[in-house]
Design an enzyme around this catalytic site. Structure first.
Site, short mmCIF file in Angstrom:
data_model
loop_
_atom_site.label_atom_id
_atom_site.label_comp_id
_atom_site.label_asym_id
_atom_site.label_seq_id
_atom_site.Cartn_x
_atom_site.Cartn_y
_atom_site.Cartn_z
N LYS A 55 0.86 -1.18 0.00
CA LYS A 55 0.00 0.00 0.00
C LYS A 55 0.90 1.24 0.00
CE LYS A 55 -3.88 1.78 2.77
NZ LYS A 55 -4.66 1.52 4.01
N SER A 66 -9.58 1.56 2.96
CA SER A 66 -8.71 2.33 2.10
C SER A 66 -7.68 1.49 1.32
CB SER A 66 -7.99 3.38 2.94
OG SER A 66 -7.11 2.77 3.85
N SER A 91 -9.68 -0.88 7.10
CA SER A 91 -9.08 -0.64 5.79
C SER A 91 -8.34 -1.82 5.17
CB SER A 91 -8.12 0.55 5.86
OG SER A 91 -8.85 1.74 5.80
#
Lengths: 95, 478
Positions: free
Chosen positions: B69, B142, B166
């Site tokens: 990420k 996210s 997330s």
């Protein structure tokens, strides 16, 4: 509790963020919805309850005070556009 | 999958280089549609592959294609956190979790909601990641880029970060496994900070065994993160029988007067999975957790408060977007911080509101008190059961643009996931079936540092559900 427009202005100052005048209404609306939502907590009786800020009950959070290698000055400065002779440079604060 | 691939590497059936080539080809094929990657890193990926092939040592995740990420630091690679604020920022050091994944082949850095503030990647300052199961739907967030990348074979595994769901929610939306470890189990050093009392890096994988392998590597105390916990790390990769264990099913999770909008298909799949647990010899106990319904408003006070403090570092001076000729210092701050995306600004405002003089007691302190009540309730529940189960999210992946008008309707996506963050306990989402052609996530929550139970339960369910065999994702349409 309701958010007021004066408070929104105050928050812009506290946050060092200025909102574009054309977006002010949208911000006010969306932030009001959020403030209304989080205000639901006033219904919970918390008389005498201790607040929690750390969940794993850690007490000792300090390392031994030993000098170890850290990032080089070059690495520290390389993402900045405001440098001068190995320092960060900012606009004059005191005349 | 990691184990199978490493066996092939060991037996010289395939080289790391070939593996990297295959996965970079998948990125070329699928990423123009899915938009999961902020930065693709063939140079770094092939460099590591060559080192691994030369050394011929396959341990941990060496030789395995991975994605990270884009709020996780990799030295000398761009880190944007999917915000315009960090468009040109190059990480000067490695995050601890990245060091611990030594030998993994970096495919690239994945898209997220800017600074991880969101549940759909629609708050990314760059692009919206599409769901590989249906490209009109969001991949979740996210960590949406990481979940979409793993689901579509653009990486074998990925790391995400989980502050309120997330990792679990996008994993659920994309039909993969997403594990949020206990707060403090994996180091936060090198992550772009969001809510520092909640943030947790963890794996997104296609199997429970892979999640265990990655968790094994990233676990453990780190002198660079004072909140990481020095506690024994068990062997997560050995799975034990769950027969005789007790599972708690909170009745509040299914009460429409408390949780609005639980999708009928999600409910059906989750309850069918609960039946599977019974079949596997688990006793199901109905539990009541009335404070858990307040976890969401608590989260949306504590998190913005911590965010507003963490985001003060973006001053336009040391790094990040800046203005070259400011009028004065205040102008430098304000013009630089104007580059924050709308949701970033909103959360800073809400945080400063909750912390400001006159409101501190009514909001921030109140939220910390209710946090105590939620933790106590969780402790009491774990006196009766070994783990808690329920849905990961109230709905399967929603349509792009569907929840962007009202921030609170987007926040409600986190209703089932935030409790684990508020209490600092570990939780996982595993795919349990489909609703209307979209994957449904099943959530398992356990006591602090008891990831072992979560993985044992997940492994047993994974064998029984056989999700990957039952439902195939058709990538040819992308």
């Amino acid at each position: 509790m309701k958010l007021t427009r004066t408070e929104l202005k105050h928050l812009e100052g506290l946050s060092r963020i200025a909102i574009d005048a054309s977006k002010e209404e949208e911000y006010f609306k969306k932030l009001s919805t959020i403030v209304d939502y989080i205000s639901v907590l006033s219904k919970v009786d918390t008389e005498g309850i201790k607040p929690t800020s750390q969940v794993t009950n850690l007490e000792k959070g300090l390392r031994d005070d030993e000098v170890t290698p850290s990032m080089s000055q070059e690495d520290v400065l390389k993402n900045s556009k405001h440098t001068w002779k190995g320092y960060f440079k900012i606009p004059k604060v005191i005349e | 999958m990691i184990k199978t691939l490493q066996d092939k590497l060991k037996n010289k059936e395939i080289s790391s280089r070939e593996l990297a080539e295959e996965y970079f080809r998948n990125i070329e094929k699928y990423d123009p549609t899915l938009q999961a990657f902020m930065t693709v890193t063939p140079e770094r990926g092939f460099e590591t592959a060559e080192e691994i092939d030369k050394a011929g040592v396959y341990e941990g995740v060496s030789g395995i294609p991975m994605a990270l990420k884009d709020n996780i630091s990799v030295k000398d690679i761009r880190l944007t956190a999917s915000s315009r604020m960090l468009e040109e920022y190059i990480s000067p050091y490695d995050a601890t979790v990245v060091k611990r994944l030594k030998g993994g082949l970096l495919m690239g850095k994945t898209n997220l909601d800017a600074f991880a503030f969101g549940a759909s990647t629609e708050n990314s300052g760059y692009m919206v990641t599409k769901n590989p199961w249906n490209t009109k739907k969001v991949a979740g967030g996210s960590s949406g880029g990481s979940a979409a990348a793993v689901a579509s074979g653009m990486a074998v595994f990925a790391l995400g970060t989980d502050t309120g769901g997330s990792i679990r929610q996008p994993a659920g939306f994309c039909g993969v496994v997403g594990l949020k470890p206990t707060y403090g189990r994996s180091s936060r050093y090198g992550l772009a900070a969001m809510g520092s009392s909640l943030d947790c890096p963890g794996p997104i994988t296609t199997s429970v065994e892979d999640a265990a392998i990655v968790l094994q590597l990233i676990s453990g105390v780190d002198p660079m993160d004072a909140t990481s916990v020095d506690i024994q790390v068990p062997d997560f990769r050995v799975f034990e029988s769950i027969k005789g264990k007790k599972a708690g099913l909170p009745k509040e999770f299914f009460d429409p007067s408390l949780v609005e909008g639980l999708d009928a298909g999600v409910k059906e799949q989750v309850l069918a999975t609960v039946k599977r647990l019974q079949k596997l010899g688990v006793e199901i106990v109905e539990v009541s957790m009335p404070y858990s319904v307040f976890a969401l408003p608590v989260y949306y006070i504590i998190t913005p408060s911590e965010i507003s403090a963490n985001m003060t570092r973006y001053d336009g001076i040391r790094y990040g977007h800046t203005t070259l000729h400011p009028e004065d210092l205040l102008d430098l701050y304000k013009t630089s911080r104007a580059s924050f995306e709308d949701e970033v600004k909103r959360r800073i405002f809400v945080g400063n509101y909750a912390l400001s003089s006159g409101y501190y007691d009514a909001y921030y302190n109140k939220a910390m008190q209710v946090r105590t009540l939620i933790i106590e309730e969780m402790h009491k529940t774990f006196e009766k059961v070994d783990f808690i189960v329920g849905p990961t999210s109230p709905t399967p992946a929603f349509g792009i643009g569907e929840n962007t008008d009202n921030p609170v309707s987007m926040y409600l996506e986190d209703i089932y996931t935030v409790t684990a963050n508020i209490a600092g306990v570990p939780a996982i989402s595993i795919p349990c079936g489909l609703s209307d052609g979209l994957p449904v996530g099943f959530q398992i929550i356990a006591k602090q540092f008891d990831e072992k139970t979560i993985l044992d339960v997940s492994f047993a369910l994974e064998q029984d559900i056989a999700f990957a065999k039952s439902y195939t994702l058709d990538l040819t349409k992308l």
